[in-house]
Design a protein around this motif. Structure first.
Motif, PDB file in Angstrom:
ATOM      1  N   ALA A 168      -2.381  13.901   7.472  1.00  0.00           N
ATOM      2  CA  ALA A 168      -1.444  13.178   6.613  1.00  0.00           C
ATOM      3  C   ALA A 168      -1.005  11.864   7.242  1.00  0.00           C
ATOM      4  N   ALA A 169      -0.755  11.891   8.549  1.00  0.00           N
ATOM      5  CA  ALA A 169      -0.323  10.673   9.242  1.00  0.00           C
ATOM      6  C   ALA A 169      -1.424   9.626   9.256  1.00  0.00           C
ATOM      7  N   VAL A 170      -2.659  10.064   9.504  1.00  0.00           N
ATOM      8  CA  VAL A 170      -3.796   9.132   9.523  1.00  0.00           C
ATOM      9  C   VAL A 170      -4.029   8.560   8.133  1.00  0.00           C
ATOM     10  N   ARG A 171      -3.916   9.417   7.104  1.00  0.00           N
ATOM     11  CA  ARG A 171      -4.080   8.939   5.730  1.00  0.00           C
ATOM     12  C   ARG A 171      -3.083   7.832   5.406  1.00  0.00           C
ATOM     13  N   LEU A 172      -1.836   8.037   5.790  1.00  0.00           N
ATOM     14  CA  LEU A 172      -0.797   7.044   5.521  1.00  0.00           C
ATOM     15  C   LEU A 172      -1.068   5.739   6.260  1.00  0.00           C
ATOM     16  N   ALA A 173      -1.410   5.851   7.541  1.00  0.00           N
ATOM     17  CA  ALA A 173      -1.623   4.651   8.357  1.00  0.00           C
ATOM     18  C   ALA A 173      -2.807   3.832   7.858  1.00  0.00           C
ATOM     19  N   ILE A 174      -3.930   4.506   7.623  1.00  0.00           N
ATOM     20  CA  ILE A 174      -5.128   3.791   7.164  1.00  0.00           C
ATOM     21  C   ILE A 174      -4.919   3.251   5.752  1.00  0.00           C
ATOM     22  N   GLY A 175      -4.319   4.056   4.898  1.00  0.00           N
ATOM     23  CA  GLY A 175      -4.090   3.622   3.525  1.00  0.00           C
ATOM     24  C   GLY A 175      -3.246   2.362   3.449  1.00  0.00           C
TER      25      GLY A 175
END
Length: 464
Positions: free
Chosen positions: A148-155
């Protein structure tokens, strides 16, 4: 440790992590809406739904087969799923080619990126199931949080740079890879822990069983995506985008529990005496639904007062999301019922229920030809709530009729009060939604006071 304690502790651990992960996912949707328009979200929904027919059979049902004790071993399941999923990648690329030739190049590109997630996503599903089955709840939660954290950062990074829907696809790919890195330790731990469980040697599955797993896996996924797929052909991309974001908000709320519940309950029911499985499933599903009604009521009331702060192009998302969330209390029984049916080997009945759900959802989406977005949200939510209650009543038919009816009436009252309260708006609407919370709270208290004998089951697991 008792079965009830195991289920409760497992769900509690996964739920706490899922709440944070779902919160990050919901935050990502809202944050990305700063740079992306409803049209962009509509393109993403089109790509996601079009590839769902193939992504939905990732692992070909090996996850549920493993949890239900019918898969030979994790290692064998991983080998089979990897080979099959690589074949699915080619299918996703063919779908991308269809959109490209149709002139929808943006959707085609999104499909290509999604294609690369298929084999990794399939591996993640099995490793996550293995972590739950082995009691490694911390590892399963860590994977969710990191993803979830990676999704938010990359998004956010890609959306800010491109203002394109590609941000959603790249973020999903990055999150999938990140989860895989965290979960890969599960297989290493299993390898180093010594001999495989006895079931790895004794249990042998047939082609029919694997086909049942695959069909069931696909039909669990399709009802979630078929609405977007049909809507893209009958409504403007902006309407599809509104539908997608509103539904994602609703799913983020239910996802805090439904995903963990489906896996934990399936694992627990498979190890429980046959005589108590139906009672466990009914009580578990009813309590979860009642608790969800309280959450929806409180959250919906708060959201009503935040509608004016949403940009005009997204103004219908908040009331639409509340209306869709109104069906969640009834829908929370669905993963539990599916787990019960799978635990007793009725995979095809579970698949049949999901097939009917998919057909009904597709018909609701066709209503966008004749109604506006808000009316569509009410129609879709009413279908989801009604069918979920019908599914539970049919599947758990040996529970006393009066008790099933009481739970169904409670959920329907909560649904109606929430929908009407949302349409009315702040003020009187808040009072109506609050009444729904009271109904749900009374239902929770009543169910908690029920003894196993009241459900037609004995404490020892035999029929009374």
């Amino acid at each position: 440790m008792t079965t009830k304690t195991t289920a409760t502790r497992g769900v509690a651990t996964l739920t706490l992590g899922s709440i944070v992960a779902a919160g990050l996912a919901a935050l990502a949707q809202f944050v990305l809406a700063i740079w992306l328009s409803p049209d962009e979200f509509g393109q993403w929904a089109a790509a996601l739904s079009a590839t769902a027919f193939l992504v939905g059979v990732a692992n070909f049902g090996e996850v549920n087969g493993f949890l239900s004790g019918r898969s030979e071993s994790l290692a064998r399941s991983m080998r089979i799923a990897t080979l099959l999923n690589l074949g699915l990648v080619a299918g996703v690329f063919l779908i991308a080619g269809f959109y490209w030739t149709a002139g929808r190049h943006d959707v085609a590109l999104l499909c290509v990126v999604l294609g690369f997630t298929v084999p990794v996503q399939g591996r993640n599903g099995l490793l996550h199931a293995a972590a739950i089955d082995s009691g490694l709840y911390g590892r399963a939660v860590a994977a969710q949080l990191v993803g979830a954290a990676v999704r938010l950062a990359i998004g956010v990074a890609v959306a800010a740079a491109s203002s394109s829907a590609i941000a959603l696809a790249v973020a999903q790919l990055g999150a999938t890879v990140a989860m895989n890195l965290v979960l890969s330790g599960v297989q290493r731990r299993a390898t180093l822990s010594g001999p495989a469980p006895a079931r790895d040697v004794v249990v042998r599955t047939t082609a029919r069983e694997r086909a049942a797993w695959a069909v069931n896996s696909l039909l669990v996924t399709i009802p979630l995506q078929i609405g977007y797929f049909v809507a893209q052909f009958v409504a403007a991309p902006a309407i599809v985008g509104l539908y997608y974001l509103a539904n994602q908000i609703a799913l983020a709320v239910s996802g805090t529990v439904s995903g963990p519940v489906a896996k934990v309950v399936l694992s627990v029911l498979s190890k429980s005496p046959a005589g108590v499985r139906e009672a466990i499933a009914f009580r578990f599903g009813s309590l979860l639904g009642s608790g969800m009604a309280v959450v929806v009521g409180i959250g919906g009331t708060a959201a009503l007062y935040g509608t004016d702060r949403v940009p005009e192009e997204w103004s219908q998302v908040v009331p639409g999301a509340i209306i869709l969330m109104a069906s969640l209390p009834a829908r929370m029984t669905t993963p539990v019922v599916d787990s019960y049916l799978q635990s007793v080997g009725r995979w095809w009945r579970s698949s049949a229920f999901n097939f009917v759900d998919a057909i009904g959802t597709a018909i609701c989406a066709l209503m966008l030809l004749f109604v506006d977005f808000m009316a569509f949200a009410i129609i879709l939510s009413a279908w989801k709530a009604s069918f979920a209650l019908a599914r539970s009543s049919i599947a758990l038919g040996e529970i006393p009729v009066g008790l099933r009816a009481a739970v169904a009436i409670g959920f329907e009252m909560s649904f109606i009060l929430t929908v009407v309260g949302t349409v009315v708006g702040p003020g009187a609407g808040t009072l109506l939604i609050g009444a729904g919370v009271v109904v749900a709270s009374c239902l929770v208290v009543g169910l908690l006071r029920r003894a196993p004998e009241d459900l037609g089951m004995s404490r020892t697991g035999s029929r009374s």
